[in-house]
Design a protein around this motif. Structure first.
Motif, mmCIF file in Angstrom:
data_model
loop_
_atom_site.group_PDB
_atom_site.id
_atom_site.type_symbol
_atom_site.label_atom_id
_atom_site.label_comp_id
_atom_site.label_asym_id
_atom_site.label_seq_id
_atom_site.Cartn_x
_atom_site.Cartn_y
_atom_site.Cartn_z
ATOM 1 N N GLN A 1 0.826 -1.209 0.000
ATOM 2 C CA GLN A 1 0.000 0.000 0.000
ATOM 3 C C GLN A 1 0.865 1.265 0.000
ATOM 4 N N LEU A 2 1.945 1.245 0.761
ATOM 5 C CA LEU A 2 2.831 2.411 0.825
ATOM 6 C C LEU A 2 3.484 2.670 -0.532
ATOM 7 N N GLU A 3 3.886 1.576 -1.230
ATOM 8 C CA GLU A 3 4.522 1.735 -2.550
ATOM 9 C C GLU A 3 3.534 2.338 -3.546
ATOM 10 N N GLU A 4 2.251 1.897 -3.439
ATOM 11 C CA GLU A 4 1.256 2.436 -4.362
ATOM 12 C C GLU A 4 1.036 3.936 -4.108
ATOM 13 N N GLN A 5 1.011 4.314 -2.809
ATOM 14 C CA GLN A 5 0.826 5.732 -2.487
ATOM 15 C C GLN A 5 1.990 6.567 -3.001
ATOM 16 N N VAL A 6 3.200 6.039 -2.861
ATOM 17 C CA VAL A 6 4.386 6.768 -3.346
ATOM 18 C C VAL A 6 4.315 6.938 -4.849
ATOM 19 N N LEU A 7 3.913 5.888 -5.550
ATOM 20 C CA LEU A 7 3.823 5.976 -7.012
ATOM 21 C C LEU A 7 2.761 7.003 -7.418
ATOM 22 N N THR A 8 1.629 6.987 -6.688
ATOM 23 C CA THR A 8 0.540 7.931 -7.027
ATOM 24 C C THR A 8 1.002 9.373 -6.839
ATOM 25 N N VAL A 9 1.638 9.632 -5.706
ATOM 26 C CA VAL A 9 2.105 11.000 -5.418
ATOM 27 C C VAL A 9 3.160 11.424 -6.410
ATOM 28 N N SER A 10 4.085 10.519 -6.724
ATOM 29 C CA SER A 10 5.188 10.886 -7.634
ATOM 30 C C SER A 10 4.675 11.144 -9.049
ATOM 31 N N SER A 11 3.500 10.585 -9.376
ATOM 32 C CA SER A 11 2.957 10.805 -10.717
ATOM 33 C C SER A 11 2.117 12.096 -10.777
ATOM 34 N N GLU A 12 1.484 12.513 -9.620
ATOM 35 C CA GLU A 12 0.634 13.697 -9.604
ATOM 36 C C GLU A 12 1.430 14.993 -9.459
ATOM 37 N N VAL A 13 2.494 14.971 -8.677
ATOM 38 C CA VAL A 13 3.263 16.194 -8.401
ATOM 39 C C VAL A 13 3.815 16.816 -9.672
#
Length: 781
Positions: free
Chosen positions: A68-80
């Motif tokens: 779950q943490l990896e998915e959140q990191v990927l989501t944030v890194s793609s939106e920023v």
């Protein structure tokens, strides 16, 4: 065998963990992963080896959290990056828009500069034209004003030619109003033209109307030289009276219309500023004309070398003016005031007439006073007559205090200081004469009991009358500062009189019960009482407020004194009253001491009475007064009767109460506490006190024994029957023991004493009194 191996391996692993945990320390400056891992293992596993079976599910749970943490990191890194790109694009757009606006601004600025450069010659030409137009407009306005004034002037001329005087007067009034409006203009020639035109027509109209008005007044037999009932016409009604009164009203109203122009052209005569007269409007024109014959008569008789113009007879012109006011008041109220009311004027005809005549008086006083300022007799006479004139002017003719009056002339600095000096001089002379008079210490009401309650000697009553007269003389002064100066004079006189009374008192101090000494004491009490009453008078309360304001501005008194003045806790006479009260108390104390000394001298035999050997009450047929007490009681009776006759009621009340207190203490300490008493002695003491001493004071109060509490309560203790005395003694002894041992809830000595009627004496005094009883039964104790 396999289970044993596994157990050994698990044990080694746990030991390793424990060792590792002990070796791991937390790094507070960084994210310390080993420390948190060891903490997590310790929390989830600890020393419970059975929990290792759940290790699989724990690993699955952690793996799920990691995912779950990896998915959140990927989501944030793609939106920023998308947001950053959007912000950068907006910034680029704004920059382009700004550059475009700057280019447009530069073009517009160049265009404006070019236009202004081209229009500059046109502006210079237009500026010249505008200035010319404004100048022409000013000229046109100037000409319009001249034309308007000339038009009004022509109208007045036409009205006069057709004998239409009312319209001419109205037109002149309008022209005068235009003159007032033009006062702020800088066109001096125009102003001069308007003023000269107004002046020209005003003179013509005023002369014509004045002549007609004076003719009507002559028909009315104006002015009236006698009282209303002796007037030949005035208020009478002959056949042609209606026509005369119609003409009077018409001309009066027309003259009123000239008031504005008259005020513009005529400067009223003013007295110098040093007299500080209140501002007042000019006298209305018709009243001025009505006053002309009276003013001529006044100046004829009371100026120059006429025999009626003498400095020592100010009452002549003052009385004459009052007569004129009185003679014309009814005509003014009945005939002139309705005309003013109908014309919408707020002027009071009677007051206007009086004000004009008073101004004649003020001018006369201002001229005469410098010549008699240093002649005490003439100056004092002038002041007396002026004050009498003012009194009648205000009380009879309703003159207003806000209008100029003679008090303004008397308030001028040099005149006022001279007035104060003369007032003080004559007051001191009066004080000398009143104190040296043979009847100075005798009350003029001595034979009238109802009136002579205060027993006031003649000198004190005369002195307070003098102060009252002074108050009446200065109360109408126009300023509070002048009134305060007179108040200061009154305080000086009170203090001087107090000192004189003190001197006479010291001469009489050897005979402190004598008639003169008592008269001085009555005088002191009377003055203090009257001053205290005056302090609540509205006039002196107003002076107190004025004094508060002066003190607040000068910072000459403390904040406490200011607070007392402001809260009305003190009064303007407090200092004087306190000094008089101190003198009164001192004199009363001397009298009490003198009488008390006589009483103690007369009581010497009574002190030596054999109280231990007196027969009991049962052994006597009738109780009688101790023969040794007679001199003391006779002295006391005689002095009480003497001072009751010589002192006023309030002073005598203080005297006998002070004396009673000292006699109570003396008998208690010197006779009762200094002797022992048998039953007969105690009964005799009580009889002497309750049946002989106390009744001496029963004429002055209902319960005289309340002023002899020591004696009364001592008699109660000494006359207790044996059983009650023994019981009381036990209660007091027990109370003392309980108090020493701090035992609560024991019988109270105070309650026991109160039950017997003993409130004043202390427990220790009661114990001493019980021990003064000579006979006690043998109780075996």
């Amino acid at each position: 065998m396999l289970l044993c191996v596994n157990s050994i391996a698990d044990t080694e692993n746990m030991a390793t963990v424990n060792v590792t945990k002990k070796e791991v320390t937390r790094d507070l400056d960084h994210c310390d992963i080993p420390y948190y891992v060891s903490e997590f293992v310790e929390r989830e596993v600890g020393n419970d080896y059975d929990s290792l079976r759940n290790l699989g599910s724990l690993i699955d749970k952690l793996s799920e959290n990691k995912k779950q943490l990896e998915e959140q990191v990927l989501t944030v890194s793609s939106e920023v990056p998308k947001r950053i790109q959007k912000a950068l694009k907006n910034a680029e757009d704004s920059k382009k828009s700004l550059n475009r606006l700057l280019e447009e601004e530069a073009l517009l600025s160049d265009s404006i500069d070019s236009h202004l450069l081209k229009a500059e010659p046109w502006m210079e030409e237009l500026g010249v034209l505008i200035s010319q137009v404004e100048e022409i407009e000013r000229h046109l306005s100037y000409l319009k004003w001249i034309s308007r004034i000339e038009e009004l002037s022509d109208n007045i001329q036409q009205y006069l030619m057709t004998n239409n005087v009312p319209e001419a007067a109205s037109t002149l009034a309008f022209m005068a109003e235009l003159d007032i409006k033009l006062q702020e203009s800088s066109c001096s020639h125009l102003l001069a033209f308007v003023r000269s035109t107004v002046k020209f027509w005003h003179k013509i109209l005023k002369d014509k109307l004045s002549s007609d008005f004076e003719e009507v007044l002559t028909q009315l037999r104006w002015p009236f030289v006698g009282p209303p009932q002796s007037q030949a016409f005035g208020l009478a009604a002959p056949a042609n009276a209606p026509d005369i009164y119609n003409n009077l009203e018409t001309l009066f109203c027309q003259l009123l219309k000239l008031q504005t122009s008259d005020e513009l052209l005529t400067k009223p005569k003013q007295l110098p500023e040093k007299y500080s007269l209140p501002p007042s409007p000019p006298i209305i024109l018709p009243i001025q004309i009505m006053l002309n014959p009276l003013q001529k008569r006044f100046k004829y008789h009371f100026t120059g070398n006429k025999p009626t113009n003498v400095l020592n007879k100010p009452e002549w012109y003052l009385t004459q003016v009052l007569m004129w006011i009185g003679n014309h008041s009814k005509f003014l109220d009945d005939k002139i005031q309705p005309i003013l009311d109908k014309a919408g004027s707020s002027v009071n005809a009677g007051l206007e007439f009086s004000r004009a005549l008073v101004m004649l008086i003020l001018e006369k006083l201002a001229a005469d006073i410098p010549f008699l300022l240093y002649d005490d007799a003439l100056f004092c006479h002038l002041v007396d007559e002026v004050l009498q004139f003012e009194r009648e002017l205000y009380s009879v003719h309703g003159y207003l205090s806000t209008l100029p009056s003679c008090m303004h002339i008397l308030s001028e600095e040099s005149c006022f200081q001279r007035w104060l000096t003369v007032e003080k001089k004559f007051a001191l002379q009066k004080m000398d004469s009143m104190l040296s008079s043979e009847a100075a210490w005798i009350s003029q009401y001595k034979d009238i009991t109802d009136i002579d309650e205060m027993k006031v000697p003649d000198c004190a009553e005369t002195f307070m009358t003098l102060l009252l007269v002074i108050t009446d003389r200065y109360k109408n002064l126009p300023t509070a500062s002048r009134k305060l100066q007179f108040l200061g004079l009154q305080k000086e006189l009170v203090d001087d009189f107090r000192i004189r009374l003190t001197q006479v008192m010291k001469e009489e101090s050897r005979a402190s019960l004598g008639f003169r000494y008592c008269a001085i004491l009555n005088a002191v009490n009377y003055i203090a009482t009257v001053l205290a009453d005056w302090a609540d008078n509205v006039f002196f309360l107003q002076l107190q407020q004025a004094e508060l304001e002066v003190c607040a501005e000068s910072s000459s008194v403390s904040q406490l004194q200011l607070g007392q003045l402001a809260s009305m806790e003190s009064s303007v006479f407090d200092e004087m009253i306190n000094l008089l009260e101190r003198l009164k108390q001192d004199m009363l104390s001397r009298q009490v001491h003198h009488v008390f000394k006589e009483v103690t001298d007369a009581a010497k035999l009574y002190k030596k009475e054999r109280w231990l050997s007196l027969p009991s009450q049962a052994e006597q047929a009738v109780m009688s007064l101790s023969s040794t007490a007679c001199p003391m009681l006779l002295t006391l009776r005689d002095r009480l009767l003497q001072l009751e006759q010589q002192l006023c009621h309030s002073l005598f009340k203080i005297f006998w109460q002070m004396l009673a207190e000292k006699v109570d203490t003396f008998i208690y300490q010197e006779i009762i506490m200094a002797n022992h008493f048998n039953e007969g002695g105690a009964a005799q003491l009580q009889f002497d006190m309750s049946r002989n001493l106390f009744p001496l004071f029963s004429h002055y109060c209902k319960r005289p024994e309340n002023y002899f509490k020591h004696i009364k309560e001592a008699c109660i203790i000494l006359n207790l029957n044996v059983g009650s005395a023994l019981l009381l003694k036990d209660v007091l002894q027990s109370a003392s023991e309980n108090e020493a041992s701090l035992k609560p809830n024991q019988p109270s000595a105070t309650a026991a004493l109160n039950e017997l009627g003993v409130y004043k004496l202390a427990q220790r005094d009661v114990e001493i009194l019980l021990n003064l009883r000579a006979i006690w039964p043998n109780t075996g104790k």
